[in-house]
Design an enzyme around this catalytic site. Structure first.
Site, short mmCIF file in Angstrom:
data_model
loop_
_atom_site.label_atom_id
_atom_site.label_comp_id
_atom_site.label_asym_id
_atom_site.label_seq_id
_atom_site.Cartn_x
_atom_site.Cartn_y
_atom_site.Cartn_z
CG HIS A 48 -13.12 -2.75 5.61
ND1 HIS A 48 -12.87 -3.32 6.84
CD2 HIS A 48 -11.91 -2.45 5.06
CE1 HIS A 48 -11.56 -3.38 7.01
NE2 HIS A 48 -10.96 -2.86 5.96
CG ASN A 105 -8.41 -2.18 8.46
OD1 ASN A 105 -9.15 -3.13 8.67
ND2 ASN A 105 -7.87 -1.94 7.28
CB CYS A 109 -10.20 -5.66 4.61
SG CYS A 109 -8.71 -5.31 5.54
N1 ACO Z 1 3.20 9.01 10.84
C1 ACO Z 1 3.79 10.07 10.25
N2 ACO Z 1 4.13 10.09 8.96
C2 ACO Z 1 3.84 9.00 8.23
C3 ACO Z 1 3.23 7.86 8.78
C4 ACO Z 1 2.92 7.90 10.15
N3 ACO Z 1 2.32 6.87 10.78
N4 ACO Z 1 3.08 6.95 7.82
C5 ACO Z 1 3.57 7.47 6.69
N5 ACO Z 1 4.04 8.71 6.93
C6 ACO Z 1 4.65 9.65 6.00
C7 ACO Z 1 5.22 8.99 4.78
O1 ACO Z 1 6.53 8.51 5.05
C8 ACO Z 1 5.22 10.12 3.77
O2 ACO Z 1 6.33 10.93 4.03
P1 ACO Z 1 7.16 11.58 2.81
O3 ACO Z 1 6.15 12.45 2.10
O4 ACO Z 1 8.24 12.33 3.51
O5 ACO Z 1 7.62 10.42 1.99
C9 ACO Z 1 3.98 10.91 4.15
O6 ACO Z 1 3.64 10.52 5.49
C10 ACO Z 1 2.79 10.65 3.23
O7 ACO Z 1 2.63 9.26 3.10
P2 ACO Z 1 1.52 8.65 2.17
O8 ACO Z 1 1.59 7.17 2.25
O9 ACO Z 1 1.56 9.29 0.84
O10 ACO Z 1 0.21 9.18 2.96
P3 ACO Z 1 -1.30 9.06 2.54
O11 ACO Z 1 -1.92 10.37 2.61
O12 ACO Z 1 -1.49 8.25 1.29
O13 ACO Z 1 -1.90 8.22 3.75
C11 ACO Z 1 -2.63 5.98 4.29
C12 ACO Z 1 -1.44 6.92 4.02
C13 ACO Z 1 -3.34 6.44 5.54
C14 ACO Z 1 -2.06 4.58 4.49
C15 ACO Z 1 -3.60 6.02 3.09
O14 ACO Z 1 -2.91 5.88 1.89
C16 ACO Z 1 -4.64 4.95 3.18
O15 ACO Z 1 -5.48 4.94 4.07
N6 ACO Z 1 -4.69 4.02 2.22
C17 ACO Z 1 -5.66 2.96 2.20
C18 ACO Z 1 -5.24 1.92 3.17
C19 ACO Z 1 -6.29 0.88 3.37
O16 ACO Z 1 -7.44 1.10 3.15
N7 ACO Z 1 -5.83 -0.24 3.84
C20 ACO Z 1 -6.66 -1.28 4.18
C21 ACO Z 1 -7.00 -2.12 3.03
S1 ACO Z 1 -7.79 -3.47 3.59
C22 ACO Z 1 -6.81 -4.81 3.92
O17 ACO Z 1 -6.99 -5.77 3.26
C23 ACO Z 1 -5.77 -4.84 4.95
#
Ligand code: ACO
Length: 325
Positions: free
Chosen positions: A252, A282, A115
């Site tokens: 980004h 993304n 990214c």
């Molecule tokens: N739909 C419904 N529930 C979901 C989903 C979904 N799509 N995905 C995960 N959950 C659930 C999980 O299983 C978890 O359930 P549990 O509490 O029963 O275990 C709950 O939702 C919370 O999950 P978390 O992962 O803790 O949720 P969080 O609030 O951290 O959000 C997210 C997740 C959106 C991925 C966030 O952490 C994020 O944006 N992180 C940064 C990601 C990023 O920037 N990535 C790109 C980097 S760049 C690259 O190089 C690719």
């Protein structure tokens, strides 16, 4: 003393036709529009057609950027494609785009920093221009992340989309002052200790397969804000500018909550931040050039505006760039 600077003289973008909404994903995955919107700000994403490859997306964006610049392929010395989803393991996707453009001189290669790829490619292009080794460079961010997603894994597959964006950079002479148009500075970093937080579980040299994206979302989130803040500070220092001088933040596009945190850090209202994550999700290395093209195309970004660019990706890699548009 005269300085060489890389000026943006054209930009272009391309998005695949097919729009996939959160609602559509919720029919085949245990997820909901509400969860995806609330956690990420994403409403929909574009997905490439089966016969559409990364080079096809990049080529469309490149053609649009060349047209905007009033340049032909023969004017370009160097093509740099930022991608983690190349058409083939080799040769570089950049060489496929080079061939399709009908460019038979100069060089073309890919840069892989996930990214942060576009910031890395911009840094390389800027340095080639500053060194006097290239005059006109096509910098492309192009991705088909849909091909490396595990479509059964709701925690990652809802986050990404496909697309491409391109800039034409041209060498211009100046005095090196921050008031002059062009790339003022670029700052790139990596820390390879964080491989396990964000990676693809395959590759030609290990599993001989393409593999799927794996991510510890919370861990990435935590690092993203800290590291991109550090990169932004470096760009402000290098440019001798303050957050109040920034006209546009073009981050980004991974998650609206990360974007809002960065805007807050710069004390910029959200109407000075270019946001596309709601419609594109993304798109990895394509997200920044797509956002730049959208905001310059609709007249938000004007010639002379000061733009802060920042990104973070797998590796971890991260970086920033300060550009006078
Ligand atoms: N739909 C419904 N529930 C979901 C989903 C979904 N799509 N995905 C995960 N959950 C659930 C999980 O299983 C978890 O359930 P549990 O509490 O029963 O275990 C709950 O939702 C919370 O999950 P978390 O992962 O803790 O949720 P969080 O609030 O951290 O959000 C997210 C997740 C959106 C991925 C966030 O952490 C994020 O944006 N992180 C940064 C990601 C990023 O920037 N990535 C790109 C980097 S760049 C690259 O190089 C690719």
């Amino acid at each position: 003393m005269r300085h060489l600077r890389a000026q943006v003289v054209g930009c272009g973008a391309y998005l695949p036709e097919r729009v996939v909404s959160n609602e559509e994903l919720s029919h085949r995955l245990d997820t909901s529009d509400e969860w995806i919107r609330q956690r990420t700000g994403i409403c929909e994403r574009r997905i490439a057609a089966d016969d559409e490859h990364t080079s096809h997306l990049g080529l469309q964006a490149a053609r649009a950027a060349l047209e905007a610049a009033g340049f032909g392929a023969g004017d370009i010395d160097l093509i740099i494609v930022a991608t983690s989803t190349p058409d083939q393991t080799f040769p570089a996707t950049a060489t496929r785009i080079q061939a399709e453009l009908g460019m038979t001189r100069g060089a073309a290669f890919d840069v892989q920093a996930v990214c942060s790829g576009f910031v890395y490619a911009l840094a390389v292009a800027d340095n080639f221009i500053r060194a006097g080794q290239s005059r006109n460079v096509l910098v492309i961010g192009a991705e088909t992340f849909s091909r490396i997603l595990d479509w059964e894994d709701r925690s990652t597959c809802v986050l990404f989309g496909d697309g491409a964006g391109a800039l034409v950079l041209a060498a211009a002479e100046g005095n090196g002052k921050a008031e002059e148009r062009g790339v003022l500075s670029t700052h790139i970093y990596s820390d390879g200790r964080h491989n396990e937080a964000l990676y693809v579980d395959g590759g030609p040299g290990s599993t001989r397969t393409v593999g799927h994206l794996r991510m510890e979302g919370r861990e990435v989130f935590r690092h993203a804000v800290v590291r991109m803040s550090q990169a932004i500070d470096a760009a402000l220092d290098a440019g001798g500018v303050t957050p109040g001088d920034i006209d546009w933040l073009v981050p980004h596009q991974a998650n609206i909550r990360i974007i809002e945190a960065m805007a807050k850090r710069l004390n910029l209202p959200m109407d000075r931040v270019v946001v596309t994550v709601d419609r594109h999700a993304n798109t990895s290395a394509a997200s920044i050039p797509l956002a730049l093209c959208e905001a310059s195309g609709d007249g938000r970004i004007q010639a002379g505006d000061l733009i802060m660019i920042e990104a973070m990706g797998g590796g971890f890699t991260w970086g920033s760039a300060l550009v006078r548009w």
